[in-house]
Design an enzyme around this catalytic site. Structure first.
Site, PDB file in Angstrom:
ATOM      1  CE  LYS A 255      -4.347  -1.724   1.912  1.00  0.00           C
ATOM      2  NZ  LYS A 255      -4.130  -3.122   1.606  1.00  0.00           N
TER       3      LYS A 255
ATOM      4  CE  LYS B 281      -6.197   0.697   4.210  1.00  0.00           C
ATOM      5  NZ  LYS B 281      -6.687   1.444   3.013  1.00  0.00           N
TER       6      LYS B 281
ATOM      7  CG  HIS C  53     -13.498  -3.943   7.234  1.00  0.00           C
ATOM      8  ND1 HIS C  53     -13.750  -2.590   7.221  1.00  0.00           N
ATOM      9  CD2 HIS C  53     -13.182  -4.247   8.518  1.00  0.00           C
ATOM     10  CE1 HIS C  53     -13.581  -2.094   8.434  1.00  0.00           C
ATOM     11  NE2 HIS C  53     -13.254  -3.075   9.241  1.00  0.00           N
TER      12      HIS C  53
ATOM     13  CG  HIS D 295     -15.366   0.302  -1.760  1.00  0.00           C
ATOM     14  ND1 HIS D 295     -14.572  -0.502  -0.978  1.00  0.00           N
ATOM     15  CD2 HIS D 295     -14.979   0.068  -3.028  1.00  0.00           C
ATOM     16  CE1 HIS D 295     -13.750  -1.192  -1.738  1.00  0.00           C
ATOM     17  NE2 HIS D 295     -13.990  -0.867  -2.999  1.00  0.00           N
TER      18      HIS D 295
ATOM     19  NE  ARG E 226      -8.091 -10.095  -6.219  1.00  0.00           N
ATOM     20  CZ  ARG E 226      -9.268  -9.637  -5.833  1.00  0.00           C
ATOM     21  NH1 ARG E 226     -10.289  -9.690  -6.677  1.00  0.00           N
ATOM     22  NH2 ARG E 226      -9.456  -9.129  -4.642  1.00  0.00           N
TER      23      ARG E 226
ATOM     24  CD  GLU F 166     -11.123  -2.229  -4.230  1.00  0.00           C
ATOM     25  OE1 GLU F 166     -10.957  -1.926  -3.039  1.00  0.00           O
ATOM     26  OE2 GLU F 166     -11.533  -3.338  -4.611  1.00  0.00           O
TER      27      GLU F 166
ATOM     28  N   GLY G 158      -8.767  -7.553   2.513  1.00  0.00           N
ATOM     29  CA  GLY G 158      -9.920  -8.233   3.070  1.00  0.00           C
ATOM     30  C   GLY G 158     -10.289  -7.777   4.462  1.00  0.00           C
ATOM     31  N   GLY G 159      -9.886  -6.550   4.820  1.00  0.00           N
ATOM     32  CA  GLY G 159     -10.224  -6.024   6.137  1.00  0.00           C
ATOM     33  C   GLY G 159      -9.278  -6.475   7.237  1.00  0.00           C
TER      34      GLY G 159
END
Length: 727
Positions: free
Chosen positions: A159, A201, A278, A251, A335, A318, A207-208
């Site tokens: 990230k 994060k 999430h 989102h 993907r 996203e 996936g949360g």
């Protein structure tokens, strides 16, 4: 300058970007690209191996078959009879049920590709789809990886790196801290500078997992420690980044596509705001309420993101969007997404076909100007889970499975059939219901209608929850955000009680079944006058009274039914007012009883399925499961523990046993760690005691409700024993 461009030659790395920014060279952004071959050779793909299972494997097989491409499936021991194995031209066993021993075995899958002569591997989503090592292995072995370059996966998978790349590419990035100094003091200082609330994060998260929100400074250190602990367990890395937390965010994500000829397009946006744990639960395209200007801006930003990493194939950028429709880059999924069908529905495309063609060296089938939005689409993910119990995932057999009719804007994406088992080893998604119509209100009505036509028996599902969600006024108005479910929990988790009319429908179905069974016995017996073949109880004045007992949870319900000479019934629930019930039944090829009732002049329809000692009612009030009474002689327990022994809350696999026989435990002490549906659950001692027996070994599969540990209550010390201990 030479040093900077040398750093860029092998891929956009964080250090090179930081050097660019320090040098104050924003005009160099057009050069922030990967090297690409000037001559692209097209490679016809005739056989594809799908390195996945379930719904996505079936999805790829359907498109490959349409294109005349042969398919190779791989399967674990748990999936040998699965739908994707049956659909593929060839199938190869790759190991035990655990994904780490089968679907994640890169060497085994590559050997199958070589053995079968597959020219390309489609990874689907999950498993190896975003694994840089596997993408590199495919290139090394000369097998086409139907996905982006390994360098793009690598840079977008971290990230902190991805945000630096996006910032340099002119993609809006939310204010935050992505630095190397991970001391608590530095992170706390940066959080204060960003301003609370702050999102914590894991840089390798997904996936949360490894994600927490600190609303105030007092919460920060506790939430940081919690996020680190989860990140270590999930990813083996506790490096954190901080971001400004957007209150009531949406989102919104954009489908992008690139080819090897330097062509890029966006296929408009999807709204995936409504989530639990999430994770997405219902998606739609296009996102509701966006202006054309915002649609264009977010699409163009997504294309800049794809260009920045020389992306090839299908990808999703996203974004987090605030109440003013300002959007900020969140992450890029390198993907195909689970929710890709809604994009296909509104753009009239087949994205899997695009993936295969682009991987073979072809140009994108359409230019940006040729891609148009048509209508509106929803996707509802149907999971084996219990929404009323914190969405606890489940597993078990699909005793009955009937779906809405496909066609006319309704599409079912699934990898299971009636009789299949939803395994504890994999994701609990049963299917995706995809619906299209000319506009959003029409698509939403069609979605709600299709959800009511979906019938699943054998395990808990979220079908009723999805129906309640789609029916919610705020959702229908398009006023969605990521806190939608907790904010509207009172309406989405109602205390649901069946009406007297619905109970009369259930009782009528049970009486119909009883009469059918009596008639069958009457045909088979040699004594047609035997009292054991009578379908009714003792008759008085040409009427007969019968009682139907059902259980709604722990609540016992009794329906009294007096059969009249004309075939109708007078029914009352628990001694209440009598209702006149006239019922007709339609024969079905499966185990469904379709019933049409006239109750005091009101006509309605329902379906009833009796399976596994339960009556499953599907009516206008939704779906409801009622237990049938069990005779006393059948109520002896089998395999369960004592009243206080800890039991498995769902089917799963025992990952770790944390205690030994003879050990003394306190109330709440961890005993066993279970893995079910890719989630970890800790089973704790319900009371203090001594472990007498451990019922299962690590690695064994257990059923829901099975006792895991048997222990006896520790005897309290007598005053004499306590005194002796002190001496």
């Amino acid at each position: 300058m030479t040093l900077i461009m040398a750093s860029l030659a092998g891929g956009l790395k964080l250090q090179a970007l930081q050097m660019l920014q320090r040098c104050g060279l924003p005009s160099l952004r057009p050069f922030v690209r990967y090297a690409s071959s000037s001559a692209i050779e097209e490679v016809p793909i005739n056989k594809v191996l799908i390195a996945n299972r379930g719904e996505i494997a079936c999805r790829v097989i359907h498109t490959a078959r349409k294109m005349g491409i042969r398919t190779v499936a791989v399967y674990s021991d748990a999936d040998k009879d699965s739908m994707h194995v049956a659909l593929a031209d060839e199938a190869y066993n790759i190991g035990p049920p655990a994904a780490s021993q089968s679907y994640l075995r890169q060497d085994v899958i590559m050997n199958v590709a070589k053995q079968s002569g597959a020219q390309a591997i489609h990874p689907g989503y999950g498993f190896l789809s975003e694994n840089t090592e596997f993408a590199d292995l495919c290139e090394k072995e000369g097998v086409i990886f139907i996905g982006p370059p390994a360098s793009a996966i690598r840079d977008m998978g971290i990230k902190s790196t991805s945000k630096a790349i996006m910032s340099a590419a002119g993609v809006p990035v939310i204010h935050g801290y992505h630095g190397e100094d991970q001391s608590v003091e530095r992170l706390k200082k940066e959080a204060a500078a960003i301003g609370y609330p702050v999102m914590i994060k894991a840089v390798r998260g997904g996936g949360g997992k490894g994600m927490r929100i600190a609303m105030t400074e007092d919460e920060f250190e506790g939430q940081l420690e919690s996020a680190k602990t989860e990140a270590i367990k999930s990813f083996g890395d506790q490096v954190m980044l901080l971001e400004k937390f957007v209150v009531r965010p949406r989102h919104v994500e954009v489908q992008v596509f690139g080819d090897r000829h330097d062509n890029y397009v966006y296929l408009f946006e999807r709204d995936c705001s409504v989530q639990r744990r999430h994770q997405k639960i219902i998606e739609e395209a296009p996102a509701p309420g966006l202006s054309e200007e915002v649609q264009r801006s977010i699409g163009e930003a997504a294309v800049r993101a794809a260009k920045a990493v020389n992306y090839v194939g299908a990808g999703t950028v996203e974004f987090i969007m605030d109440v003013d429709q300002k959007f900020y880059f969140m992450e890029m999924n390198t993907r195909l997404q689970v929710e890709h069908p809604v994009t296909e529905m509104i753009t009239n495309t087949d994205l899997v076909e695009w993936q295969i063609r682009v991987a073979g060296g072809e140009k994108l089938p359409l230019t940006q100007e040729e891609i148009k939005v048509r209508g509106h689409a929803f996707e509802a993910r149907i999971y084996a889970e219990d929404p009323s119990n914190a969405f606890m995932p489940g597993a078990g057999p699909l005793l009955h499975l009937s779906t809405p009719a496909a066609g006319a804007g309704v599409r079912i994406e699934t990898g299971v059939r009636q009789g299949d088992e939803v395994s504890v080893h994999y994701d609990p998604m049963i299917a995706k219901l995809v619906v299209w119509a000319e506009d959003r209100p029409s698509a939403l009505r069609r979605t709600m209608s299709a959800l009511k036509d979906y019938k699943v028996v054998g395990l808990s599902t979220n079908l009723q929850f999805l129906t309640d969600l789609a029916s919610h006024p705020q959702f229908q108005a398009g006023e969605v955000h990521t806190d939608f479910i907790p904010e509207h929990s009172a309406e989405l988790f109602p205390c649901r009680q069946l009406s007297s009319s619905a109970l009369c429908q259930a009782a009528a179905a049970m009486l119909h079944l009883q009469r059918q069974q009596c008639q069958e016995r009457s045909v088979m017996t040699n004594d047609p006058f035997s009292p054991f073949t009578y379908c009714d109880s003792a008759r008085v004045n040409e009427t007969a009274t019968q009682f139907v007992t059902l259980f709604d949870g722990d609540t016992k319900l009794s329906v009294e039914a007096q059969r009249q000479r004309d075939g109708r019934y007078l029914m009352s629930v628990d001694g209440g007012a009598k209702m006149t019930v006239e019922a007709t039944f339609t024969p079905s090829d499966d185990d469904t009883i379709d019933i049409r009732c006239n109750i005091d002049g009101v006509i309605s329809s329902a379906s009833v399925i009796v399976q596994d000692n339960s009556l499953h009612l599907f009516s206008l009030e939704g779906s409801h499961t009622l237990k049938l009474p069990v005779p006393d002689y059948l109520q002896s327990s089998s395999g369960g523990g004592s009243l206080d022994d800890p039991v498995a809350p769902m089917p799963g696999v025992v990952e770790r046993v944390l205690v030994s026989e003879g050990a003394t435990v306190e109330q709440g002490e961890p005993l066993v760690v279970m893995i079910a549906m890719k989630m970890e659950y800790i089973i704790r001692a319900p009371r203090a005691g001594v472990v007498e027996k451990i019922m299962f070994r690590e690695g064994e599969t257990v059923s829901k409700g099975t006792a895991l540990v048997h222990f006896t209550e520790q005897e309290a010390e007598t005053e004499e024993e306590a005194a002796e201990g002190k001496q």
